[in-house]
Enzyme design. Structure first.
Site, PDB file in Angstrom:
ATOM      1  N   GLU A 113      -3.850  -5.296  -4.791  1.00 31.88           N
ATOM      2  CA  GLU A 113      -4.449  -5.213  -3.460  1.00 31.88           C
ATOM      3  C   GLU A 113      -5.879  -5.756  -3.452  1.00 31.88           C
ATOM      4  OE1 GLU A 113      -5.065  -1.874   0.094  1.00 31.88           O
ATOM      5  OE2 GLU A 113      -5.031  -1.236  -2.000  1.00 31.88           O
ATOM      6  N   LYS A 148      -0.799  -4.057   6.506  1.00 30.36           N
ATOM      7  CA  LYS A 148      -0.737  -2.659   6.084  1.00 30.36           C
ATOM      8  C   LYS A 148      -0.649  -1.723   7.294  1.00 30.36           C
ATOM      9  CE  LYS A 148      -3.283   0.414   2.914  1.00 30.36           C
ATOM     10  NZ  LYS A 148      -4.431   0.419   1.983  1.00 30.36           N
ATOM     11  N   CYS A 170      -0.394  -0.227  -0.848  1.00 29.14           N
ATOM     12  CA  CYS A 170      -1.162   0.946  -1.279  1.00 29.14           C
ATOM     13  C   CYS A 170      -0.809   2.226  -0.522  1.00 29.14           C
ATOM     14  CB  CYS A 170      -2.651   0.637  -1.221  1.00 29.14           C
ATOM     15  SG  CYS A 170      -3.637   1.715  -2.297  1.00 29.14           S
TER      16      CYS A 170
END
Length: 291
Positions: free
Chosen positions: A43, A116, A153
């Site tokens: 990331e 995300k 994540c």
């Protein structure tokens, strides 16, 4: 393809964006030399993890997608015949920024992006200051070697995200990640946190009958206050760890994934078959406080 060689590039980062990009390209080259066909980067690999503070200057790190980094990586992907999964800080337009992963096919074609969806806001992880929540939904990408799903994540803690992406046909779930330990923490807490992180992702593999690939950064950042714990790993559809990186060192791993095993696992442990989709409507509520 029944067997796909997956490359994981676990690395430390510096303040110099171009240096980080060049290091990532070197790691992709190493992975390709080891036979990797799909390479996943961690990331926000082009910078230090900047979300430890709320600083307007950090928005200067963002770029368009597609843009300079994806252009450079497309050239590498085409030359090496590898798929590249690249997590970047996206400037969508003035005042709107995303934590985004770009997917580049083995012929250098930009296939698209995933933004995300789950954005944390915790001490040392002030991501809501920088990132607008994703609005593209969950996505899969048909690459040369496999149909892949990419989550990022904080997404990895949510079974709903893994489930939906798997239902969309993902054969492998990839998680570019940046997570670590506060330097002041005791060892028992460190172990507990890492185990929770890994167990959650292994559970996604089991529940959905897919391989999971998680790629985390390594190294000490934030003036010594944060140690990113590395520990990048690959697990099979029953949650068995096929390979795990160290907590302390940069590492390029290449792990063969047998995609045909998904069918076998789903036949013998038919969680997907036995889902009661007629009963899941309450999952869309924030909390079920009225019967």
């Amino acid at each position: 393809m029944s067997i796909v060689n997956v490359g994981l590039a676990q690395m430390s980062c510096t303040k110099e964006k171009q240096s980080n990009l060049l290091k990532a390209i070197e790691q992709i080259q190493v992975a390709a030399a080891k036979g990797a066909q799909i390479v996943c980067l961690q990331e926000l690999f082009t910078s230090l993890y900047f979300c430890d503070v709320e600083d307007y200057d950090n928005f200067l790190l963002a770029e368009n997608i597609p843009g300079p980094s994806t252009d450079a990586l497309s050239t590498v992907a085409k030359k090496l015949n590898v798929v590249i999964i690249a997590s970047l800080f996206e400037k969508r337009t003035q005042g709107i920024y995303h934590n985004t992963t770009a997917i580049i096919d083995a012929d250098g074609t930009y296939l698209g992006k995933y933004r995300k969806m789950h954005i944390p806001d915790d001490p040392a992880y002030y991501e809501k200051f920088y990132f607008t929540p994703g609005d593209l939904g969950y996505k899969t990408f048909k690459t040369k070697y496999a149909t892949i799903g990419v989550l990022i994540c904080w997404d990895q803690w949510y079974p709903e995200a893994a489930r939906i992406t798997s239902l969309m046909g993902a054969e492998i779930l990839f998680y570019p990640t940046a997570i670590g330990w506060a330097s002041a923490q005791d060892e028992a807490t460190n172990i507990e946190q890492f185990n929770a992180w890994q167990t959650m992702q292994r559970s996604h593999a089991i529940a959905n009958g897919v391989h999971v690939v998680s790629v985390n950064r390594v190294g000490t950042e934030q003036n010594g206050l944060m140690k990113f714990w590395g520990g990048s790993f690959v697990c099979n559809p029953f949650g068995t760890i096929l390979h795990q990186a160290s907590h302390d060192h940069e590492e390029v791993m290449v792990v063969p994934i047998h995609l045909e095993k998904t069918d076998s696992y789903r036949i013998h442990w038919p969680f997907m078959r036995d889902r009661r989709i007629d009963s899941y409507q309450p999952i869309t509520k924030r909390f079920i406080d009225e019967l």
